[in-house]
Design a protein around this motif. Structure first.
Motif, PDB file in Angstrom:
ATOM      1  N   ASP A  49       0.821  -1.209   0.000  1.00 22.93           N
ATOM      2  CA  ASP A  49       0.000   0.000   0.000  1.00 22.93           C
ATOM      3  C   ASP A  49       0.862   1.268   0.000  1.00 22.93           C
ATOM      4  OD1 ASP A  49      -1.968   2.080   0.917  1.00 22.93           O
ATOM      5  OD2 ASP A  49      -3.232   0.329   1.186  1.00 22.93           O
ATOM      6  N   SER A  50       0.389   2.294  -0.707  1.00 24.13           N
ATOM      7  CA  SER A  50       0.913   3.670  -0.597  1.00 24.13           C
ATOM      8  C   SER A  50       2.372   3.828  -1.018  1.00 24.13           C
ATOM      9  CB  SER A  50       0.739   4.185   0.840  1.00 24.13           C
ATOM     10  OG  SER A  50      -0.604   4.124   1.240  1.00 24.13           O
ATOM     11  N   ILE A  51       2.825   3.049  -2.000  1.00 23.01           N
ATOM     12  CA  ILE A  51       4.199   3.179  -2.490  1.00 23.01           C
ATOM     13  C   ILE A  51       4.164   3.736  -3.914  1.00 23.01           C
ATOM     14  CG2 ILE A  51       6.355   1.979  -3.022  1.00 23.01           C
ATOM     15  CD1 ILE A  51       5.758   2.036  -0.061  1.00 23.01           C
ATOM     16  N   SER A  52       4.578   4.970  -4.075  1.00 21.57           N
ATOM     17  CA  SER A  52       4.661   5.555  -5.411  1.00 21.57           C
ATOM     18  C   SER A  52       5.888   5.002  -6.128  1.00 21.57           C
ATOM     19  CB  SER A  52       4.759   7.078  -5.321  1.00 21.57           C
ATOM     20  OG  SER A  52       6.036   7.459  -4.815  1.00 21.57           O
ATOM     21  N   GLY A  86       2.091   0.131   8.494  1.00 25.40           N
ATOM     22  CA  GLY A  86       3.414   0.751   8.432  1.00 25.40           C
ATOM     23  C   GLY A  86       3.565   1.641   7.222  1.00 25.40           C
ATOM     24  N   VAL A  87       3.513   1.057   6.024  1.00 23.20           N
ATOM     25  CA  VAL A  87       3.725   1.825   4.793  1.00 23.20           C
ATOM     26  C   VAL A  87       2.607   2.831   4.555  1.00 23.20           C
ATOM     27  CG1 VAL A  87       5.175   0.143   3.594  1.00 23.20           C
ATOM     28  CG2 VAL A  87       2.692  -0.108   3.512  1.00 23.20           C
ATOM     29  N   HIS A  88       1.415   2.556   5.069  1.00 25.42           N
ATOM     30  CA  HIS A  88       0.276   3.447   4.860  1.00 25.42           C
ATOM     31  C   HIS A  88       0.410   4.739   5.661  1.00 25.42           C
ATOM     32  CE1 HIS A  88      -3.876   4.937   5.575  1.00 25.42           C
ATOM     33  NE2 HIS A  88      -4.097   4.513   4.347  1.00 25.42           N
ATOM     34  N   SER A 113       1.504  -1.380  -6.226  1.00 22.02           N
ATOM     35  CA  SER A 113       0.819  -0.602  -5.198  1.00 22.02           C
ATOM     36  C   SER A 113      -0.467  -0.030  -5.775  1.00 22.02           C
ATOM     37  CB  SER A 113       1.719   0.517  -4.668  1.00 22.02           C
ATOM     38  OG  SER A 113       1.164   1.104  -3.503  1.00 22.02           O
ATOM     39  N   ASP A 114      -1.256   0.593  -4.918  1.00 23.74           N
ATOM     40  CA  ASP A 114      -2.539   1.150  -5.336  1.00 23.74           C
ATOM     41  C   ASP A 114      -2.450   2.642  -5.638  1.00 23.74           C
ATOM     42  OD1 ASP A 114      -1.918   1.628  -2.713  1.00 23.74           O
ATOM     43  OD2 ASP A 114      -3.858   1.054  -1.890  1.00 23.74           O
ATOM     44  N   HIS A 115      -1.563   3.331  -4.937  1.00 26.10           N
ATOM     45  CA  HIS A 115      -1.360   4.776  -5.079  1.00 26.10           C
ATOM     46  C   HIS A 115      -0.114   5.119  -4.277  1.00 26.10           C
ATOM     47  CE1 HIS A 115      -3.011   4.770  -1.028  1.00 26.10           C
ATOM     48  NE2 HIS A 115      -4.109   4.196  -1.484  1.00 26.10           N
ATOM     49  N   GLY A 116       0.319   6.368  -4.337  1.00 26.03           N
ATOM     50  CA  GLY A 116       1.410   6.797  -3.476  1.00 26.03           C
ATOM     51  C   GLY A 116       0.880   7.162  -2.100  1.00 26.03           C
ATOM     52  N   LEU A 117       1.757   7.693  -1.264  1.00 25.79           N
ATOM     53  CA  LEU A 117       1.348   8.118   0.077  1.00 25.79           C
ATOM     54  C   LEU A 117       0.258   9.174  -0.037  1.00 25.79           C
ATOM     55  CD1 LEU A 117       2.469   7.321   2.926  1.00 25.79           C
ATOM     56  CD2 LEU A 117       3.625   9.530   2.921  1.00 25.79           C
ATOM     57  N   LEU A 142       0.853   8.141  -8.975  1.00 28.12           N
ATOM     58  CA  LEU A 142       1.746   7.318  -9.799  1.00 28.12           C
ATOM     59  C   LEU A 142       2.391   6.225  -8.947  1.00 28.12           C
ATOM     60  CD1 LEU A 142       3.430  10.153 -11.914  1.00 28.12           C
ATOM     61  CD2 LEU A 142       1.713   8.505 -12.700  1.00 28.12           C
ATOM     62  N   PRO A 143       1.645   5.149  -8.664  1.00 30.28           N
ATOM     63  CA  PRO A 143       2.184   4.071  -7.827  1.00 30.28           C
ATOM     64  C   PRO A 143       3.175   3.193  -8.593  1.00 30.28           C
ATOM     65  CG  PRO A 143      -0.045   3.555  -8.534  1.00 30.28           C
ATOM     66  CD  PRO A 143       0.249   4.938  -9.042  1.00 30.28           C
ATOM     67  N   ILE A 144       3.794   2.285  -7.868  1.00 21.91           N
ATOM     68  CA  ILE A 144       4.782   1.381  -8.452  1.00 21.91           C
ATOM     69  C   ILE A 144       4.102   0.157  -9.064  1.00 21.91           C
ATOM     70  CG2 ILE A 144       5.123   0.258  -6.210  1.00 21.91           C
ATOM     71  CD1 ILE A 144       7.686   0.583  -9.091  1.00 21.91           C
ATOM     72  N   MET A 145       4.624  -0.288 -10.193  1.00 26.29           N
ATOM     73  CA  MET A 145       4.266  -1.591 -10.745  1.00 26.29           C
ATOM     74  C   MET A 145       5.492  -2.146 -11.468  1.00 26.29           C
ATOM     75  SD  MET A 145       1.580  -2.979 -13.608  1.00 26.29           S
ATOM     76  CE  MET A 145       0.164  -2.035 -13.099  1.00 26.29           C
TER      77      MET A 145
END
Length: 641
Positions: A208-211, A382-384, A419-423, A440-443
Motif C-alpha cells: 500500500d501507498s508506495i509511489s 506501516g507503509v500506509h 501498489s494502489d497509489h502513493g502516500l 503514480l504508484p509502483i508496478m
C-alpha cells in the motif's frame, strides 16, 4: 582640562564599543534564526524535470520526477525505532505432517525477561479456531500444557490449523500471547526442473501507498536483486481511484466500483451483504485448476472489509483473514515506538503476513510444477502511515524475493510488485511533488527468462508498454491471459492486435494504443498525470470561488449526517492549471477547512468551475475526527460534533 577630554574620549569609545556589541549580537542572532529556518523549513520546490518524460505519447505526456529531489530529501528522516517487548517464548513447527510448539527461549532469557528459574513456573494453553466469516471465528476447547527440561515441545493437532497460544505465571500474570499458523509441507514429488513451463504461476506482492518514486527512493535492495532478473517497470501506471478499494477492484474484477456496487452488479445484487457473487481473478485460476492464496495484514483496512462486509464463504484455498481477526481481537498490543505500530507476541503485528508467505513457499514450490498457483498478498500496516517505512519494507521484500529465487520459484512464476497509489497523507503529500506521486504508484513485473524467449512478441509488447499510460484495468486483462499461455503465442498476439481498439482494458501483452488518454483509460482528471502543471495565484477571486464551491460540495454530502459539523473555508494553499488539456483545461485547488484543519484537493474544469472532476480528496490524517461516521465517502470529510 586634560582629564575632562580623556573622560569624554573614554565615554565615546565606550559608546562605540557598546554599539558594536549590540550590532554584532543582532547580526549573530539574525544569522542563527536564518540558519534555523533553513534547517526547519522545507526547500522551495523547483520546476519538474522536463528533460525526460515517463510517458510521451500523442495524448499523454507525464513529466519525470527526481526521487531524491531536495523536497524528498527533506522528508527522508530516520524512521523512529519500535520494539515488541514480549519474550520470544516458542515457535510453531511442522515435522513429517505433525504439528508442534517448541520452546525456544533460553534459561538466560527466561530469567532476564521473566525472572523465571524453573520452567514449571510457566503455565500455557492453546485454543484452536476456524473461520466462520470474515469477522467471526469459531473456537474449540482450550488445551493446557507446560514445558520442562526433558520436554521442550508439545504436540498439537495435525493438518493446516490455526491456534491462539497464551502463557502465564504468578497466578495469572500474562507473559506471552500470540497466534500461529501451521501449514505442513506438501508431500515431496519428483519433478523435472528442465521441463518447459506449461503453467505460469502468479504471485502479487502488493504494498500500500508506495509511489514509483518512493520505490526508487527506498527499495534499493529489492531493485538491486531484480536488476539481474528479466523485468519491466511500468512508468506510466496511474491510479484510477482515491484509496485501495477503487484501485484494487478493477485489478481483481475488471470492473469499476460503480459497476460492482450497482443494483445489477455482483455486490449490489447481494444487497451489500457480501462479495461472494463477485467473479474475481482467483476464480479464473481456480477454474483452471490452480491453487489460490489471499492474505492481507490488516483486519480494519482490508480490501473487502473496510466499512464493507467481506466474504461469507472462504474465497481462496489459503486465506489469512481468520488469523488477522484473531490477532486484532485478542493478542495485539501497542509497540514501544510509533503510535501506529502494533505487536502480537514478540513480533510486529503485520509481520504475520510475511510469516504466512514463508510458510506457503514449499506449497508454491510444489504447485508450480503441476497445478500452478495464484497468490495475492497485500500489506497496509506501516507503509500506509509513515513516509520512512519504505526502508523497513525494502528489507522484508528483499528477503522474500531472495527466498523465491533460492527455491527457483521465479523460474515458473510471474511476480508483480504493485501498489494502489502513493502516500496519501502527511507533510510530503502537501508538496507539489508529493501531490503528483500520489497518483503514480509502483508496478514492476518480473518474469521467467524462458517465457520471454518462448513468446517474444508478447514480452516485446510488455517492455514497450513500460512508457505507456496503464491502469489496474489493464493488469486484470494481463493476468487473465496468463491462465492459458497459448494466449501469448505470436499468432494469437498478432490476431488480437489487428482487432485492438482504444479501450480502457488492454492486456499488457498487447500494444497499448498510442492515442490512449486519461479519458479512454477511465482515469478521472483529478488523478490524471498526463498534463503539465502551471502554478497560478491562489488569492485571486476565481480560485477563492472554486475553493468555496468545493467546501459547499462537501457540506452537501455531510447534510444527511447531523453528527458531522458543517465545514468552512479557512484558506487556500495552492492552485495549479493543467496546461495541456486543450479542450478540458482543469484547475486544482489545495485548500484547508475548519473545524479540524482538514487539507483537501479539488479539481474543476476551468470553463465550468462547478464541474468537479473526481472526488475531493483529503491529504492529512483525520484519525479520530470522524469517529461518528465510519462509512465511505463521508469518513474523510466528517468532523464529529
Amino acid at each position: 582640562m586634560g582629564y575632562s577630554q580623556c573622560f569624554v574620549e573614554i565615554k565615546k569609545n565606550s559608546f562605540r564599543l557598546i554599539l558594536m556589541c549590540i550590532i554584532l549580537y543582532v547580526l549573530i542572532n539574525f544569522r542563527e534564526q536564518v540558519e534555523h529556518k533553513m534547517k526547519e523549513q522545507p526547500p522551495i520546490e523547483g520546476k519538474p524535470d522536463n528533460k525526460m518524460l515517463f510517458v510521451n505519447s500523442s495524448q499523454c505526456q507525464i513529466n519525470s520526477m527526481d526521487p531524491f529531489s531536495p523536497t524528498a530529501m527533506y522528508h527522508m528522516t530516520p524512521m523512529p525505532s519500535s520494539a515488541c517487548p514480549m519474550i520470544k517464548l516458542m515457535k510453531p513447527q511442522s515435522i513429517d505432517g505433525m504439528n508442534y510448539l517448541y520452546l525456544i527461549a533460553s534459561a538466560k532469557e527466561l530469567w532476564k525477561k521473566l525472572g523465571v528459574r524453573r520452567l514449571s513456573d510457566i503455565f500455557c494453553a492453546y485454543k484452536r479456531f476456524v473461520r466462520f466469516n470474515d469477522f467471526v471465528n469459531i473456537y474449540f476447547e482450550s488445551t493446557l500444557f507446560r514445558f520442562s527440561k526433558l520436554r521442550n515441545f508439545t504436540k498439537v493437532d495435525s493438518g493446516n490449523i490455526t491456534l491462539r497460544v497464551w502463557c502465564w505465571m504468578d497466578y495469572g500474570r500474562l507473559v506471552y500471547h500470540d497466534v500461529f499458523i501451521f501449514l505442513p509441507f506438501p508431500n515431496p514429488q519428483k519433478v523435472n526442473n528442465s521441463a518447459p513451463v506449461k503453467r505460469l504461476s502468479v504471485l502479487i506482492l502488493g504494498i500500500d501507498s508506495i509511489s514509483h518514486m518512493h520505490y526508487q527512493r527506498y527499495f534499493s535492495r529489492v531493485r538491486d536483486l531484480i536488476e539481474g532478473l528479466p523485468h519491466t517497470e511500468l512508468w506510466g501506471y496511474n491510479r484510477v481511484g482515491q484509496n485501495s478499494y477503487p484501485n484494487l477492484i478493477p485489478l481483481l474484477s475488471g470492473q469499476s466500483v460503480d459497476e460492482v456496487e450497482a443494483k445489477s452488479g455482483c455486490y449490489g445484487a447481494s444487497g451489500g451483504t457480501n462479495f461472494d457473487r463477485c467473479h474475481l481473478l482467483w476464480h479464473d485460476f481456480q477454474a483452471a485448476g490452480y491453487a489460490t492464496i489471499f492474505g492481507e495484514d490488516s483486519r480494519v483496512a482490508g480490501t473487502f472489509t473496510y466499512v464493507r462486509p467481506g466474504f461469507k464463504k472462504r474465497p481462496t484455498d489459503f486465506y489469512l483473514r481468520s488469523v488477522i481477526n484473531e490477532i486484532h481481537m485478542r493478542s495485539t498490543y501497542f509497540a514501544r515506538g510509533p503510535l501506529e505500530i502494533k505487536c502480537s507476541g514478540d513480533r510486529v503485528y503485520h509481520h504475520v503476513l510475511y510469516d504466512f508467505i514463508y510458510r506457503l513457499l514449499p506449497h508454491m514450490q510444489a504447485r508450480m510444477y503441476d497445478r500452478g498457483f495464484f497468490a495475492f498478498f497485500w500489506q497496509t500496516m506501516g507503509v500506509h502511515d509513515y513516509f520512512q517505512y519504505g526502508e523497513r519494507a525494502d528489507w522484508e521484500y528483499y528477503r522474500i524475493m531472495r527466498a523465491l529465487k533460492r527455491r527457483k520459484i521465479l523460474e515458473r512464476t510471474l511476480v508483480l510488485i504493485v501498489s494502489d497509489h502513493g502516500l496519501r497523507y502527511g507533510p510530503f503529500v502537501d508538496t507539489f511533488q508529493g501531490m503528483r506521486e500520489t497518483s503514480l504508484p509502483i508496478m514492476v513485473a518480473i518474469y521467467p527468462r524462458s517465457l520471454r524467449e518462448r513468446f517474444p512478441l508478447a514480452f516485446a509488447n510488455l517492455e514497450a508498454n513500460a512508457h505507456r499510460l496503464v491502469t489496474t484495468y489493464d493488469l486484470h486483462e494481463t493476468l487473465k491471459d496468463v491462465v492459458d499461455l497459448e494466449n501469448l503465442s505470436d499468432e494469437r498476439i498478432l490476431n488480437r492486435t489487428l482487432r485492438l481498439r482504444n479501450n480502457h482494458n488492454v492486456s499488457l501483452f498487447l500494444p497499448i494504443p498510442e492515442e490512449r488518454s486519461c479519458f479512454s483509460a477511465r482515469i478521472p482528471l483529478h488523478y490524471c498525470q498526463c498534463d503539465g502543471y502551471v502554478k497560478i495565484p491562489w488569492n485571486v477571486r476565481s480560485i477563492q470561488r472554486i475553493a468555496k464551491l468545493a467546501v459547499a460540495n462537501i457540506n452537501r454530502l455531510l447534510a444527511p449526517y447531523p453528527q458531522c459539523e458543517q465545514l468552512e473555508l479557512l484558506n487556500v494553499e495552492d492552485a495549479y492549471l493543467r496546461k495541456q488539456h486543450k479542450l478540458n483545461k482543469t484547475i486544482i485547488v489545495r485548500l484547508v477547512t475548519q473545524p479540524g484543519n482538514g487539507h483537501f484537493d479539488a479539481t474543476v474544469l476551468s470553463k465550468n468551475e462547478t464541474s468537479l472532476q473526481g472526488p475531493i480528496t483529503r491529504t492529512d490524517q483525520y484519525r479520530h475526527q470522524s469517529f461518528c461516521a465510519r462509512e465511505a465517502p463521508i469518513e474523510i470529510y466528517c468532523y464529529c460534533s
